[in-house]
Design an enzyme around this catalytic site. Structure first.
Site, PDB file in Angstrom:
ATOM      1  N   THR A 342       0.704  -1.359  -0.168  1.00 52.23           N
ATOM      2  CA  THR A 342       0.130  -0.084  -0.052  1.00 52.23           C
ATOM      3  C   THR A 342       0.859   1.248   0.162  1.00 52.23           C
ATOM      4  OG1 THR A 342      -0.136  -0.454   2.437  1.00 52.23           O
ATOM      5  CG2 THR A 342      -2.014  -1.064   1.035  1.00 52.23           C
ATOM      6  N   SER A 368       1.353   8.853   5.036  1.00 53.07           N
ATOM      7  CA  SER A 368       0.365   8.808   3.428  1.00 53.07           C
ATOM      8  C   SER A 368       1.567   8.949   2.658  1.00 53.07           C
ATOM      9  CB  SER A 368      -0.627   9.774   3.524  1.00 53.07           C
ATOM     10  OG  SER A 368      -0.999   9.831   2.152  1.00 53.07           O
ATOM     11  N   ARG A 369       1.753   7.951   1.597  1.00 46.79           N
ATOM     12  CA  ARG A 369       3.130   8.405   0.899  1.00 46.79           C
ATOM     13  C   ARG A 369       2.854   9.181  -0.572  1.00 46.79           C
ATOM     14  NH1 ARG A 369       3.574   2.745   2.122  1.00 46.79           N
ATOM     15  NH2 ARG A 369       5.094   2.432   4.031  1.00 46.79           N
ATOM     16  N   VAL A 370       1.451   9.493  -0.376  1.00 48.53           N
ATOM     17  CA  VAL A 370       1.171  10.765  -1.608  1.00 48.53           C
ATOM     18  C   VAL A 370       1.102  11.855  -0.880  1.00 48.53           C
ATOM     19  CG1 VAL A 370      -0.801  11.411  -2.944  1.00 48.53           C
ATOM     20  CG2 VAL A 370      -0.337   8.997  -2.809  1.00 48.53           C
TER      21      VAL A 370
END
Length: 507
Positions: A342, A368-370
């Protein structure tokens, strides 16, 4: 007695017709052995992997081909199959496991085969999509850049989710994992380009699914939602198929250039169902008795979430998989698998939950990697150091009981952290609009809440939101655009906040 040539011709013709009819009949086999939801079938030489087969019992029970071996085929039974016995005939259907898709699915509760469970009659759809599809390649995608607002300030400010992202919700049982996902579904009601929401219940009690269905109906969210339910009492094969069925339903809307939000609740039960099937099919066990391809099981599912390129309609499929941990152990096999697939995780902590922090998000472990790419400019500006401040507060919190011995700057940091924790608390099933979230964060950052007791902040928030809806419609409309908050708008908002605090809020 001599045989006439015309007789030979007629015999040959009859044999040819027999051969043709044998070819046209679907590939037929017979049951060698049956038990524990698994049947071994002999004779189905043309069977395909994931193909649906039909047992010739009274209920015409369906099965799915999973093992293709030299002398037999391993079939998992999709139902009770109590009347299936040795020697029974089995026919292939020529249809790979598929599910009905389209607008006719909206508002319905179905099982993983697309059969209705809500008593509202047959599904109004004649379009089927295969449950398993290859995920879109890199060329077909574009980067995630549109926010998917959950209505939860703690998530939208610190761990933003974008359309097309895969954000894991992880934590022990009874820490509010499903509540976060349901809030996100309810919050889509008033969003622009409202996504279709698909909630997949894997191995849950039917009463839980019925309760969730009622909540969504009461909140007016079922009109754009689909529930795919496989109960704990269902065959492991149905629990295994549930997330793929939900994904196919959501994918239909993504391919049409629309948006979809998928909740898989939960993938730890999915892995357990797959393990049960695999061991019964005599596949070799690996770590924790899971089969070797359990990582591929979830990666091929979650890779199908994407933000498509403009050339393909710019649709998106956002996934919120849920994984249950044991005693907060995120390093166990299935949690680490899903974390590595994810684009970030929201980690819910039991201690926080019991301390009254709801949602019980651990700001230090969650990520959150976004990130900022999935936030509106307004939220990005006000959220700023929020995550860092909270993480630092959690580190200092242990010293709070010795507050008299701490220097003033540390005491101030602890007080600020306590205020922020109260600001981020939120009742269940009451998601907030962007305007409400931004306004309360501006209030916290500007020090307007500093002289309000921590116990009164929830009351302040509830009354302020009513005031904002009634008296601050203009400033609320400006905040809802998502554009960066101008100095003029911020000044106007602070005037409203101070006016409300001094004239209307009674402690």
């Amino acid at each position: 007695m001599a045989i006439r040539p015309d007789e030979i011709t007629s015999v040959l013709k009859a044999q040819l017709e027999q051969y043709k009819s044998a070819l046209s009949v679907s590939n037929v086999g017979s049951v060698l052995q049956v038990g524990d939801g698994i049947a071994r079938v002999y004779g189905m030489e043309k069977a395909m992997s994931m193909e649906l087969v039909e047992f010739q019992d009274e209920a015409k029970t369906l099965g799915m081909v999973l093992n293709l071996e030299e002398d037999n085929v391993g079939v998992v039974i999709l139902g009770e199959g109590r009347k299936i016995h040795e020697g029974m005939e089995v026919k292939t259907t020529g249809r790979i496991a598929s599910v009905p898709v389209g607008p006719g699915m909206l508002g319905r509760v179905v099982n993983p085969l697309g059969q209705p469970l809500d008593g509202k009659g047959p599904i109004a759809s004649d379009e089927f999509a295969p449950m398993e599809l290859i995920a879109p390649g890199i060329v077909k995608r574009k980067s995630v850049h549109e926010p998917l607002m959950t209505g939860l300030t703690a998530i939208d400010a610190m761990i933003p989710i974008g359309r097309g992202q895969r954000e894991l919700i992880i934590g022990d049982r009874q820490t509010g994992k499903t509540a976060i996902a349901v809030d996100a579904i309810i919050n889509q009601k008033n969003q622009p380009d409202r996504p279709v929401c698909v909630y997949v219940a894997i191995g849950q009690k039917s009463s839980n699914v019925a309760r969730l269905h009622k909540i969504l109906e009461d909140k007016g969210a079922m009109e754009y939602s689909v529930i795919v339910a496989s109960a704990a009492t269902d065959a492991p094969a149905l629990q295994f198929l549930a997330p793929y069925a939900g994904c196919a339903i959501g994918e239909y809307f993504m391919m049409k250039g629309e948006h979809a939000l998928l909740v898989y609740d939960d993938l730890s039960k999915h892995a357990q169902a797959y393990r049960a099937m695999s061991l019964l099919l005599r596949r070799p066990p690996g770590r924790e008795a899971f089969p070797g391809d359990v990582f591929y099981l979830h990666s091929r599912l979650l890779e199908r979430s994407a933000k498509l390129s403009d050339a393909l309609g710019a649709g998106s499929l956002t996934a919120l998989p849920i994984v249950e941990t044991q005693a907060g152990d995120v390093s166990a096999y299935i949690p680490t698998n899903v974390i590595s697939i994810t684009d970030g995780q929201i980690f819910l902590e039991t201690d926080l939950f019991y301390a009254g922090v709801r949602p019980a998000i651990n700001a230090g472990v969650s990520v959150s990697r976004v990130g900022g790419a999935a936030q509106t400019k307004a939220m990005k500006a006000v959220a700023g150091k929020l995550r860092l401040d909270l993480a630092q507060f959690r580190e200092l919190e242990a010293f709070a009981q010795f507050a008299s011995d701490l220097d003033k700057s540390t005491q101030d940091q602890i007080k600020r952290g306590q205020k922020l924790m109260e600001v981020l608390k939120q009742p269940q099933f009451e998601p907030l609009s962007l305007a409400e979230q931004v306004s309360i964060l501006i209030a916290a950052n500007a020090g307007i809440l500093d002289d309000i007791a921590n116990n009164d902040i929830l009351k302040f928030k509830a009354e302020w939101f009513k005031y904002l809806a009634a008296q601050g419609k203009e400033v609320s409309a400006k905040l809802l655009t998502g554009d960066k908050v101008s100095e003029e708008t911020e000044k106007e908002l602070k005037e409203h906040l101070n006016k409300f605090k001094s004239n209307f809020f009674v402690k």
